[in-house]
Design a protein around this motif. Sequence first.
Motif, PDB file in Angstrom:
ATOM      1  N   MET A   1      50.077 -37.702  15.214  1.00 19.72           N
ATOM      2  CA  MET A   1      50.984 -36.570  14.931  1.00 19.72           C
ATOM      3  C   MET A   1      52.315 -36.790  15.667  1.00 19.72           C
ATOM      4  SD  MET A   1      48.682 -33.624  13.800  1.00 19.72           S
ATOM      5  CE  MET A   1      48.606 -32.214  14.808  1.00 19.72           C
ATOM      6  N   GLN A   2      52.751 -38.045  15.782  1.00 18.54           N
ATOM      7  CA  GLN A   2      53.939 -38.332  16.590  1.00 18.54           C
ATOM      8  C   GLN A   2      55.250 -38.276  15.787  1.00 18.54           C
ATOM      9  OE1 GLN A   2      53.857 -38.316  19.770  1.00 18.54           O
ATOM     10  NE2 GLN A   2      51.652 -38.066  19.587  1.00 18.54           N
ATOM     11  N   ASP A   3      55.190 -38.618  14.514  1.00 16.59           N
ATOM     12  CA  ASP A   3      56.409 -38.765  13.732  1.00 16.59           C
ATOM     13  C   ASP A   3      57.142 -37.426  13.607  1.00 16.59           C
ATOM     14  OD1 ASP A   3      58.366 -39.249  11.933  1.00 16.59           O
ATOM     15  OD2 ASP A   3      57.056 -39.995  10.344  1.00 16.59           O
ATOM     16  N   SER A   4      58.387 -37.369  14.090  1.00 12.64           N
ATOM     17  CA  SER A   4      59.071 -36.076  14.055  1.00 12.64           C
ATOM     18  C   SER A   4      59.558 -35.725  12.648  1.00 12.64           C
ATOM     19  CB  SER A   4      60.205 -36.028  15.076  1.00 12.64           C
ATOM     20  OG  SER A   4      61.039 -37.134  14.894  1.00 12.64           O
ATOM     21  N   TYR A   5      59.490 -36.653  11.702  1.00 11.09           N
ATOM     22  CA  TYR A   5      59.814 -36.335  10.305  1.00 11.09           C
ATOM     23  C   TYR A   5      58.552 -36.098   9.468  1.00 11.09           C
ATOM     24  CZ  TYR A   5      64.541 -37.930  11.413  1.00 11.09           C
ATOM     25  OH  TYR A   5      65.783 -38.072  11.956  1.00 11.09           O
ATOM     26  N   TRP A   6      57.482 -35.711  10.111  1.00 10.95           N
ATOM     27  CA  TRP A   6      56.198 -35.539   9.433  1.00 10.95           C
ATOM     28  C   TRP A   6      56.282 -34.662   8.190  1.00 10.95           C
ATOM     29  CZ3 TRP A   6      54.463 -30.506   9.056  1.00 10.95           C
ATOM     30  CH2 TRP A   6      55.050 -29.585   9.928  1.00 10.95           C
ATOM     31  N   TYR A   7      57.170 -33.663   8.240  1.00 14.05           N
ATOM     32  CA  TYR A   7      57.260 -32.687   7.151  1.00 14.05           C
ATOM     33  C   TYR A   7      57.759 -33.318   5.861  1.00 14.05           C
ATOM     34  CZ  TYR A   7      61.905 -32.931   9.195  1.00 14.05           C
ATOM     35  OH  TYR A   7      63.093 -33.386   9.710  1.00 14.05           O
ATOM     36  N   LYS A   8      58.374 -34.501   5.957  1.00 12.16           N
ATOM     37  CA  LYS A   8      58.880 -35.134   4.736  1.00 12.16           C
ATOM     38  C   LYS A   8      57.744 -35.704   3.886  1.00 12.16           C
ATOM     39  CE  LYS A   8      62.992 -36.800   4.763  1.00 12.16           C
ATOM     40  NZ  LYS A   8      64.165 -37.653   4.924  1.00 12.16           N
ATOM     41  N   ASP A   9      56.627 -36.016   4.522  1.00 16.08           N
ATOM     42  CA  ASP A   9      55.475 -36.553   3.779  1.00 16.08           C
ATOM     43  C   ASP A   9      54.376 -35.518   3.571  1.00 16.08           C
ATOM     44  OD1 ASP A   9      56.568 -39.253   4.071  1.00 16.08           O
ATOM     45  OD2 ASP A   9      55.946 -39.065   6.170  1.00 16.08           O
ATOM     46  N   ALA A  10      54.512 -34.381   4.217  1.00 19.64           N
ATOM     47  CA  ALA A  10      53.374 -33.459   4.295  1.00 19.64           C
ATOM     48  C   ALA A  10      53.119 -32.729   2.976  1.00 19.64           C
ATOM     49  CB  ALA A  10      53.626 -32.443   5.403  1.00 19.64           C
ATOM     50  N   VAL A  11      51.848 -32.428   2.753  1.00 23.53           N
ATOM     51  CA  VAL A  11      51.476 -31.492   1.690  1.00 23.53           C
ATOM     52  C   VAL A  11      51.117 -30.183   2.392  1.00 23.53           C
ATOM     53  CG1 VAL A  11      49.817 -30.975  -0.130  1.00 23.53           C
ATOM     54  CG2 VAL A  11      50.655 -33.315   0.174  1.00 23.53           C
ATOM     55  N   PHE A  12      51.756 -29.107   1.961  1.00 24.21           N
ATOM     56  CA  PHE A  12      51.554 -27.800   2.595  1.00 24.21           C
ATOM     57  C   PHE A  12      50.586 -26.966   1.757  1.00 24.21           C
ATOM     58  CE2 PHE A  12      54.957 -27.574   5.862  1.00 24.21           C
ATOM     59  CZ  PHE A  12      55.617 -28.754   5.578  1.00 24.21           C
ATOM     60  N   TYR A  13      49.997 -25.975   2.427  1.00 24.22           N
ATOM     61  CA  TYR A  13      49.040 -25.098   1.734  1.00 24.22           C
ATOM     62  C   TYR A  13      49.264 -23.692   2.275  1.00 24.22           C
ATOM     63  CZ  TYR A  13      44.377 -23.613  -0.002  1.00 24.22           C
ATOM     64  OH  TYR A  13      43.322 -22.995  -0.652  1.00 24.22           O
ATOM     65  N   GLU A  14      49.568 -22.772   1.378  1.00 25.90           N
ATOM     66  CA  GLU A  14      49.842 -21.395   1.800  1.00 25.90           C
ATOM     67  C   GLU A  14      48.548 -20.591   1.836  1.00 25.90           C
ATOM     68  OE1 GLU A  14      52.482 -19.086  -0.731  1.00 25.90           O
ATOM     69  OE2 GLU A  14      52.278 -17.348   0.595  1.00 25.90           O
ATOM     70  N   VAL A  15      48.245 -20.032   2.998  1.00 21.46           N
ATOM     71  CA  VAL A  15      47.011 -19.261   3.157  1.00 21.46           C
ATOM     72  C   VAL A  15      47.326 -17.784   3.335  1.00 21.46           C
ATOM     73  CG1 VAL A  15      44.869 -19.000   4.437  1.00 21.46           C
ATOM     74  CG2 VAL A  15      46.060 -21.180   4.496  1.00 21.46           C
ATOM     75  N   TYR A  16      46.719 -16.980   2.518  1.00 21.46           N
ATOM     76  CA  TYR A  16      46.732 -15.531   2.724  1.00 21.46           C
ATOM     77  C   TYR A  16      45.435 -15.246   3.477  1.00 21.46           C
ATOM     78  CZ  TYR A  16      46.726 -10.566   1.367  1.00 21.46           C
ATOM     79  OH  TYR A  16      46.700  -9.203   1.362  1.00 21.46           O
ATOM     80  N   VAL A  17      45.549 -15.080   4.788  1.00 26.23           N
ATOM     81  CA  VAL A  17      44.361 -15.021   5.649  1.00 26.23           C
ATOM     82  C   VAL A  17      43.388 -13.924   5.191  1.00 26.23           C
ATOM     83  CG1 VAL A  17      43.572 -14.575   8.014  1.00 26.23           C
ATOM     84  CG2 VAL A  17      45.585 -16.014   7.614  1.00 26.23           C
ATOM     85  N   ARG A  18      43.945 -12.793   4.775  1.00 23.14           N
ATOM     86  CA  ARG A  18      43.108 -11.668   4.374  1.00 23.14           C
ATOM     87  C   ARG A  18      42.204 -12.002   3.179  1.00 23.14           C
ATOM     88  NH1 ARG A  18      45.846  -6.004   2.545  1.00 23.14           N
ATOM     89  NH2 ARG A  18      44.356  -4.594   3.514  1.00 23.14           N
ATOM     90  N   ALA A  19      42.637 -12.990   2.397  1.00 22.12           N
ATOM     91  CA  ALA A  19      41.909 -13.314   1.162  1.00 22.12           C
ATOM     92  C   ALA A  19      41.015 -14.529   1.299  1.00 22.12           C
ATOM     93  CB  ALA A  19      42.922 -13.592   0.043  1.00 22.12           C
ATOM     94  N   PHE A  20      41.081 -15.209   2.458  1.00 19.98           N
ATOM     95  CA  PHE A  20      40.496 -16.548   2.473  1.00 19.98           C
ATOM     96  C   PHE A  20      39.002 -16.527   2.750  1.00 19.98           C
ATOM     97  CE2 PHE A  20      40.743 -21.199   3.416  1.00 19.98           C
ATOM     98  CZ  PHE A  20      41.253 -21.541   2.180  1.00 19.98           C
ATOM     99  N   PHE A  21      38.618 -16.085   3.944  1.00 15.15           N
ATOM    100  CA  PHE A  21      37.186 -16.012   4.209  1.00 15.15           C
ATOM    101  C   PHE A  21      36.924 -14.979   5.305  1.00 15.15           C
ATOM    102  CE2 PHE A  21      33.132 -17.548   6.103  1.00 15.15           C
ATOM    103  CZ  PHE A  21      32.349 -17.356   4.970  1.00 15.15           C
ATOM    104  N   ASP A  22      35.970 -14.095   5.033  1.00 11.85           N
ATOM    105  CA  ASP A  22      35.654 -12.985   5.924  1.00 11.85           C
ATOM    106  C   ASP A  22      34.467 -13.380   6.800  1.00 11.85           C
ATOM    107  OD1 ASP A  22      34.881 -10.619   7.087  1.00 11.85           O
ATOM    108  OD2 ASP A  22      34.265  -9.656   5.196  1.00 11.85           O
ATOM    109  N   SER A  23      34.711 -13.519   8.108  1.00 14.78           N
ATOM    110  CA  SER A  23      33.636 -14.007   8.996  1.00 14.78           C
ATOM    111  C   SER A  23      32.743 -12.891   9.514  1.00 14.78           C
ATOM    112  CB  SER A  23      34.235 -14.750  10.195  1.00 14.78           C
ATOM    113  OG  SER A  23      34.845 -13.820  11.072  1.00 14.78           O
ATOM    114  N   ASN A  24      33.205 -11.636   9.422  1.00 23.90           N
ATOM    115  CA  ASN A  24      32.430 -10.568  10.066  1.00 23.90           C
ATOM    116  C   ASN A  24      32.063  -9.419   9.125  1.00 23.90           C
ATOM    117  OD1 ASN A  24      34.954  -9.587   9.770  1.00 23.90           O
ATOM    118  ND2 ASN A  24      35.193  -8.824  11.861  1.00 23.90           N
ATOM    119  N   ALA A  25      32.043  -9.708   7.858  1.00 21.97           N
ATOM    120  CA  ALA A  25      31.531  -8.774   6.857  1.00 21.97           C
ATOM    121  C   ALA A  25      32.218  -7.409   6.877  1.00 21.97           C
ATOM    122  CB  ALA A  25      30.011  -8.617   7.007  1.00 21.97           C
TER     123      ALA A  25
END
Length: 538
Positions: A1-25
């Motif tokens: 994770m050293q390359d300071s231009y990492w974002y140029k190659d990165a694939v991003f993923y948008e998470v809506y935390v409320r919709a993703f997975f409920d750990s405590n029912a």
Amino acid sequence: MQDSYWYKDAVFYEVYVRAFFDSNADGHGDLPGLLQKLDYLQALGVDCLWLMPVYPSPLKDDGYDIASYYGIQPVFGSLDDFKELVEAAHARGIRIIMDLVLNHTSDQHPWFQLARSDPNSPYRDYYVWSDSDQHYKDARIIFLDTEKSNWTWDEVAGQYYWHRFYASQPDLNYDNPAVQAEMINVAKFWLDLGIDGFRADAIPYLFEREGTNCENLPETHAYLKQLRSYVERHYPGRILLCEANQWPQDVRPYFGEGDEFHMGFHFPVMPRIFMSIHMGDRTPLAWILEHTPEIPSSCQWCTFLRNHDELTLEMVTEEERQWMWQVYAPEPRMRLNLGIRRRLAPLLDYDRRRIELANSLLFTLPGSPILYYGDEIGMGDNIWLTDRNGVRTPMQWNDGPNAGFSQATPNLLYTPVIEDPISGPEVVNVARQQADAGSLLNLIRRMIALRKQHPAFGRGSFAWLQNDCEAVAAFQRALPEDSLWCFHNLSAEAQSVPLPEHPGQALYDLFTGRVLPPSAGQLDLEPYQYVWLCLQQV
Ligand code: GLC
């Protein structure tokens, strides 16, 4: 994770935390739930998660109305959960950026409560007040369907306050140096917890000036440069991603000379991908790319097909907007403000060929792609829910109760799981697609993996490959050591296009492994077919 231009190659993923997975029912997705699903995200191959707001909030704008910048919304977990998540993500080589909502707070924020109740409070000047609602008349209203004015009368304060979004989101006053300093502190707090940067929300609107449209003002740029220089000095390698829903020439200044934002969403390319696919014609796409200025070499565009908001049609002409509404939002319920509140798969009629084609464009055009949670499995939407909630339904993990999202009784879910015969969890779910080598999920995973093997996608130059067939978008992405030709048949008819001369080079098809010899002069494409070719010395 050293390359300071990492974002140029990165694939991003948008998470809506409320919709993703409920750990405590309790019916709400949460941070520990997301942590449990990191293996899934790692297997998908994404490099960086963008978490939608997880701060304490009355959730009138799904967390973009912040009541405290220094905590976690209790239903999402605790600060300790957050730290654990960041650590666990980093251990898997996954970075995390968060929303930094600079422009406004919730009206429930203590700053606003103090401001409205006492004209002498130091917090009064944290917001923009006036005795008249006649100022800044040239500023447009963004939430057109709900807001009549950018000014709202506050009974307690006995004055109007300024807001660019919902009335429950008063704008902060950036003419006040205390506000400027507060928000740098907010950034510091989260960066100190180890996050990798921010998606800076709604940044064109920080300052207001009479006689202007109150967007993209020089004062706004000056402040953002200060923020960048602070991040650069103390947290090198962390990024700022700019949400400015503007034309490319107006987004360009947000990159500065490489001293403002690292990344900026490319808003206008998005509707043109949909236009080109529906028309079977590359012209809209070609037009916007021609009108996209160069950006500094340290910067990167961020491309997307869908996100948590409506598919915005702000960056098209009135005529194009009407056409887009007609073809992609035939029912009035599908429209919102100047956009379309639908997900990717239903927009493309659940047609696997067009869904793949759109993703292929996303992964091969210049910029780093962002996937919206659920689109990798082709999730549907629920247009009967209000506002943008129809595209924020629970992630469909399996065909069990609540789609495997939560063990709560269904009436406790923050919003119902999609129920329809085409896109309900019985048909569309992660488990099923994991088990099926030919699934959309596995295809997206493949695209991500191929993209990562070829640095030209993230960092290479872009040039059209000449051909007279407007139904085919063909372009080259190239670095000295990595040269790729990408072909997209945007139409429902088979097409055949000439291949540029490539003496001494074979063309290797990244998906099928087929090799075209140096003498190959033509490429045949099925309806909506895409082909990624890599040039190889023979
Ligand atoms: C951004 C967000 C949107 C939010 C608005 C106000 O545009 O993407 O969801 O409603 O800002 O914060």
